[in-house]
Enzyme design. Structure first.
Site, PDB file in Angstrom:
ATOM      1  N   ASP A  98      -6.688  -1.943   2.119  1.00 33.81           N
ATOM      2  CA  ASP A  98      -6.874  -1.223   3.367  1.00 33.81           C
ATOM      3  C   ASP A  98      -7.598  -2.163   4.315  1.00 33.81           C
ATOM      4  O   ASP A  98      -8.604  -2.778   3.917  1.00 33.81           O
ATOM      5  CB  ASP A  98      -7.790  -0.032   3.025  1.00 33.81           C
ATOM      6  CG  ASP A  98      -7.695   1.094   4.009  1.00 33.81           C
ATOM      7  OD1 ASP A  98      -6.808   1.063   4.866  1.00 33.81           O
ATOM      8  OD2 ASP A  98      -8.518   2.022   3.901  1.00 33.81           O
ATOM      9  N   ASP A 124      -9.347  -2.079   8.012  1.00 31.20           N
ATOM     10  CA  ASP A 124      -9.760  -1.247   9.149  1.00 31.20           C
ATOM     11  C   ASP A 124     -10.495  -2.106  10.162  1.00 31.20           C
ATOM     12  O   ASP A 124     -11.493  -2.757   9.821  1.00 31.20           O
ATOM     13  CB  ASP A 124     -10.731  -0.148   8.687  1.00 31.20           C
ATOM     14  CG  ASP A 124     -10.042   0.930   7.866  1.00 31.20           C
ATOM     15  OD1 ASP A 124      -8.861   1.205   8.128  1.00 31.20           O
ATOM     16  OD2 ASP A 124     -10.700   1.496   6.977  1.00 31.20           O
ATOM     17  N   ARG A 159      -5.686   2.919  -2.936  1.00 35.17           N
ATOM     18  CA  ARG A 159      -4.863   2.056  -2.097  1.00 35.17           C
ATOM     19  C   ARG A 159      -4.964   0.608  -2.564  1.00 35.17           C
ATOM     20  O   ARG A 159      -6.023   0.177  -3.027  1.00 35.17           O
ATOM     21  CB  ARG A 159      -5.202   2.198  -0.616  1.00 35.17           C
ATOM     22  CG  ARG A 159      -6.543   1.752  -0.146  1.00 35.17           C
ATOM     23  CD  ARG A 159      -7.653   2.787  -0.155  1.00 35.17           C
ATOM     24  NE  ARG A 159      -7.339   4.159   0.084  1.00 35.17           N
ATOM     25  CZ  ARG A 159      -7.340   4.734   1.273  1.00 35.17           C
ATOM     26  NH1 ARG A 159      -7.595   4.045   2.346  1.00 35.17           N
ATOM     27  NH2 ARG A 159      -7.091   6.001   1.383  1.00 35.17           N
ATOM     28  N   ARG A 161       0.824  -1.198   0.000  1.00 38.04           N
ATOM     29  CA  ARG A 161       0.000   0.000   0.000  1.00 38.04           C
ATOM     30  C   ARG A 161       0.864   1.257   0.000  1.00 38.04           C
ATOM     31  O   ARG A 161       1.782   1.405   0.786  1.00 38.04           O
ATOM     32  CB  ARG A 161      -0.844  -0.008   1.259  1.00 38.04           C
ATOM     33  CG  ARG A 161      -1.577   1.268   1.463  1.00 38.04           C
ATOM     34  CD  ARG A 161      -2.577   1.047   2.552  1.00 38.04           C
ATOM     35  NE  ARG A 161      -2.790   2.249   3.285  1.00 38.04           N
ATOM     36  CZ  ARG A 161      -3.587   2.318   4.324  1.00 38.04           C
ATOM     37  NH1 ARG A 161      -4.194   1.246   4.745  1.00 38.04           N
ATOM     38  NH2 ARG A 161      -3.769   3.433   4.939  1.00 38.04           N
TER      39      ARG A 161
HETATM   40  O1  GSY Z   1     -10.908   3.311   4.662  1.00 33.54           O
HETATM   41  C1  GSY Z   1     -11.705   3.221   3.598  1.00 33.54           C
HETATM   42  C2  GSY Z   1     -11.042   3.640   2.306  1.00 33.54           C
HETATM   43  N1  GSY Z   1     -12.025   4.306   1.470  1.00 33.54           N
HETATM   44  C3  GSY Z   1     -13.000   3.742   0.721  1.00 33.54           C
HETATM   45  C4  GSY Z   1     -13.421   2.410   0.514  1.00 33.54           C
HETATM   46  O2  GSY Z   1     -12.863   1.422   1.028  1.00 33.54           O
HETATM   47  N2  GSY Z   1     -14.504   2.240  -0.313  1.00 33.54           N
HETATM   48  C5  GSY Z   1     -15.163   3.284  -0.884  1.00 33.54           C
HETATM   49  N3  GSY Z   1     -16.185   3.043  -1.667  1.00 33.54           N
HETATM   50  N4  GSY Z   1     -14.769   4.564  -0.696  1.00 33.54           N
HETATM   51  C6  GSY Z   1     -13.716   4.786   0.108  1.00 33.54           C
HETATM   52  N5  GSY Z   1     -13.161   5.953   0.461  1.00 33.54           N
HETATM   53  C7  GSY Z   1     -12.150   5.642   1.283  1.00 33.54           C
HETATM   54  S1  GSY Z   1     -11.147   6.820   2.037  1.00 33.54           S
END
Ligand code: GSY
Length: 165
Positions: A95, A97, A92, A83
């Site tokens: 990710d 979380d 990325r 990443r």
């Molecule tokens: O931590 C989330 C990263 N992220 C995402 C994601 O995983 N999916 C979508 N659809 N939008 C996002 N915006 C972020 S920041």
């Protein structure tokens, strides 16, 4: 044993491979038992919108690791899968979380539990509701939070397929 829910997302090709490898690595860790994974959803980017669509999913694990130990394993997986965050909310490879860790409420620099924005994100709530609709979250169930989201947000989350685990 503690129960934890982890959200995974990728929007750099090969997206499915990154998710697959992240789940595989979690499942092979001797201190982590993979209990359930959701379907994979293709989702419109939220926040910084000028980027490619994501694949998102949620996994449930059991572990005796404490939340920060689990966080560090998630961060190691992100690092190993390359990443690179050039734009803060931007693309990325993968990710991971931590959304929830048993009934833990925690607020330290590295980690806030429950995840502070999870109840407003369709790309988290749709896959989480699939595997844990009745889970309590900030005074409501996951399904109730999902039902409260604008239709437009939920329409931005579409079934993509399943991982072969
Ligand atoms: O931590 C989330 C990263 N992220 C995402 C994601 O995983 N999916 C979508 N659809 N939008 C996002 N915006 C972020 S920041």
């Amino acid at each position: 044993m503690n129960q934890a829910w982890i959200a995974l997302g990728s929007n750099i090709a090969p997206r499915e491979t990154y998710l697959q490898q992240a789940i595989q690595t979690l499942s092979e860790h001797e201190e982590i038992k993979l209990k359930q994974i959701s379907t994979v959803y293709e989702t419109d980017p939220v926040g910084y919108e000028d980027q490619d669509q994501f694949l998102n999913m949620v996994a449930e694990v059991e572990t005796n690791l404490d939340p920060l130990e689990l966080l560090h394993i998630c961060q190691d997986i992100e690092q190993d899968l390359g990443r690179k965050r050039i734009i803060r909310w931007g693309p990325r490879t993968v990710d991971l979380d931590i959304l929830l860790y048993s009934n833990e409420n925690m607020n330290v620099e590295e980690l806030i539990l429950p995840h502070p924005r999870m109840h407003e994100r369709a790309f988290v709530l749709v896959p989480l509701a699939e595997i844990a609709a009745e889970l309590p979250l900030k005074g409501k169930s996951v399904q109730e939070w999902l039902d409260a989201l604008p239709t437009r947000d939920v329409q931005g989350v579409r079934v993509w397929g399943s991982l072969n685990i």
